[in-house]
Design a protein around this motif. Structure first.
Motif, PDB file in Angstrom:
ATOM      1  N   VAL A   1     109.677 113.716 -46.556  1.00 27.69           N
ATOM      2  CA  VAL A   1     108.341 113.458 -47.089  1.00 27.69           C
ATOM      3  C   VAL A   1     107.344 114.166 -46.184  1.00 27.69           C
ATOM      4  CG1 VAL A   1     106.593 111.688 -47.517  1.00 27.69           C
ATOM      5  CG2 VAL A   1     108.990 111.251 -48.097  1.00 27.69           C
TER       6      VAL A   1
ATOM      7  N   ALA B   1     110.012 107.681 -52.296  1.00 24.15           N
ATOM      8  CA  ALA B   1     111.053 108.630 -51.885  1.00 24.15           C
ATOM      9  C   ALA B   1     112.318 107.893 -51.447  1.00 24.15           C
ATOM     10  CB  ALA B   1     110.542 109.510 -50.752  1.00 24.15           C
TER      11      ALA B   1
ATOM     12  N   ARG C   1     104.149 106.673 -50.776  1.00 27.65           N
ATOM     13  CA  ARG C   1     104.943 107.892 -50.985  1.00 27.65           C
ATOM     14  C   ARG C   1     106.338 107.728 -50.391  1.00 27.65           C
ATOM     15  NH1 ARG C   1     102.301 113.436 -48.993  1.00 27.65           N
ATOM     16  NH2 ARG C   1     100.741 112.711 -50.491  1.00 27.65           N
TER      17      ARG C   1
END
Length: 477
Positions: free
Chosen positions: A337, A168, A164
């Motif tokens: 995040v 990002a 993730r």
């Protein structure tokens, strides 16, 4: 028949795997019957317990490490180098809970720290404790690539956040991994097209796999080709890899591959992620990356950094990447995040991890384990030759590879369309599970057919362990 191989010489390992395919030996049927009788007679309480558990637990077990043949052993005590089942049988522990109990079971310094924490403060508050900072500082001390560290509840969680973060930070969407690598149970990372069954897809929408791709291990050209394939279709955010190879190095990576992977990540503006859930603090204080001399952008941790206690995992890396993480909801900054976890960095697990890392340093554990592992594995190679049992034998420090089946090498040695593929796979699998069954019946526990770890607390009983292996090797024909 076999010799101790160089753990970074994939060509030699692959050649030995091919030889094993041709000359694989099996336990005598009389030995299999003897060992089955051992389990039925000497482990009767475990058998009853396993059947009772099926009425409350799907399949009767809750962890793949417990999936022993012919049934799970119910362990009631773990102490020093040994495990004890509910029937009173004692086993040398070369499973080490999958790696984290590197010192040995119930190590006094770790046990005493945990007991004091529970007695004085309780295991968890949900609020900040100084142990969070102290653990992070220790990890930073030994991993120069870790400028910031964030604890999480497991290696699976850490892998989820790693990809993730990569997406990002880079603004790209695709993830590449090598075939057979294991990165936990998340929907995007659980399935390998070439190395897992279709059942791994059950319950997971196909679109979860559309941005995750795999390449053959140690194949630099295939890796670059895959990067180029998606360069104009959203781009590749990261290459994630088990640092020493498939399944904790059962199919090992080369040092050249690590260097090339780093160069390709730099060339194409993507992140290099090392999954060091198993290797972190086991191969040395600096993990696999200190051996390979490479610098991943992100490192995934687990197991040992929690000292063998539950809720152990985390991710560390470059400050500019890690600074994108935020705990919980932060409405002030939409580039963050989000990541949470109520039990993350709980005081009990953090303190256990701190204590283990300090013990590793204080006792110079890795030097002792390196020497002990080499002694033990040379003994295994001698036994393989003495009893003429083909095997793939090498070790990544105290991660031991003693493979008489070659099951994980079948996809690399035989084309899946070859008529022999399925029969080789089935034969290797039965060999695989019967090997660990035989060892257990003779008094030594490893994971079902494969994972074998040497703990510091077992160095003084290596000859006892070799005697177990000799009894098993002598039963092959």
């Amino acid at each position: 028949m076999s010799k101790l191989l160089n753990e970074y010489d994939y060509a030699a390992v692959h050649a030995q795997a091919q030889e094993l395919m041709k000359k694989r030996k099996h336990l005598k049927r009389s030995a299999v019957e003897k060992y089955m009788k051992y389990f039925n007679d000497k482990c009767a309480k475990s058998k009853i317990e396993t059947e009772k558990a099926k009425n409350a637990v799907p399949g009767g077990i809750q962890h793949n490490l417990a999936n022993n043949h012919p049934f799970a052993l119910a362990i009631e005590k773990a102490d020093g180098p040994y495990l004890y089942d509910i029937d009173g049988n004692r086993y040398i522990d070369f499973l080490c809970a999958g790696g984290p109990t590197i010192l040995g079971n119930n190590w006094p310094a770790v046990r005493d720290a945990a007991i004091n924490q529970i007695r004085e403060n309780g295991p968890v508050s949900g609020l900040y404790s100084v142990y969070e900072r102290e653990l992070a500082e220790l990890i930073k001390k030994y991993y120069p690539t870790v400028e910031l560290f964030r604890a999480l509840g497991s290696g699976t969680e850490a892998d989820i956040i790693a990809i993730r973060l990569a997406r990002a930070f880079t603004g790209k969407k695709h993830i590449i991994r090598f075939s057979g690598g294991y990165h936990g149970w998340s929907d995007q990372l659980v399935y390998n097209d070439g190395c897992t069954t279709e059942a791994m897809k059950n319950g997971v929408p196909a679109e979860c796999f559309q941005n995750t791709h795999e390449v053959p291990i140690n194949d630099v050209e295939a890796l670059e080709a895959m990067i180029k394939k998606y360069e104009n279709e959203g781009g590749v955010a990261a290459f994630i890899m088990e640092a020493v190879g498939q399944d904790s190095g059962a199919v090992p990576t080369t040092k050249e591959y690590h260097k090339a992977a780093r160069e390709l990540c730099d060339k194409y503006g993507m992140l290099l992620i090392y999954d060091e859930v198993v290797t972190g603090f086991r191969l040395g204080m600096g993990g696999a990356q200190s051996i390979f001399g490479t610098s991943p952008d992100l490192t995934v941790f687990g197991k040992i950094i929690g000292g063998g206690y539950a809720g152990s995992g985390g991710i560390g890396g470059r400050k500019e990447i890690m600074s994108m993480l935020t705990a919980g909801v932060d409405a002030s900054d939409n580039i963050k995040v989000k990541v949470g976890g109520t039990m993350t960095a709980n005081p009990l697990t953090s303190l256990a991890g701190i204590t283990v890392i300090k013990e590793l340093e204080r006792l110079n554990v890795h030097d002792a384990l390196d020497k002990a592992s080499d002694y033990f594995m040379r003994g295994i190679a001698d036994l393989s030759e003495k009893y003429d049992v083909p095997a793939i034998i090498y070790h990544h420090s105290s991660i031991l590879h003693i493979d008489v089946s070659g099951v994980q090498h079948v996809p690399y040695c035989i084309d899946s369309k070859d008529p022999q593929f399925q029969s080789q796979l089935e034969d290797a699998y039965m060999n695989y599970i019967e090997f660990s069954m035989a060892l257990a019946a003779e008094g030594l526990i490893i994971a079902n057919g494969g994972k074998t770890y040497l703990p510091y607390g077992s160095i003084d009983i290596l000859d006892d362990a070799l005697a177990v292996y000799e009894r098993v090797f002598s039963q092959y024909e």
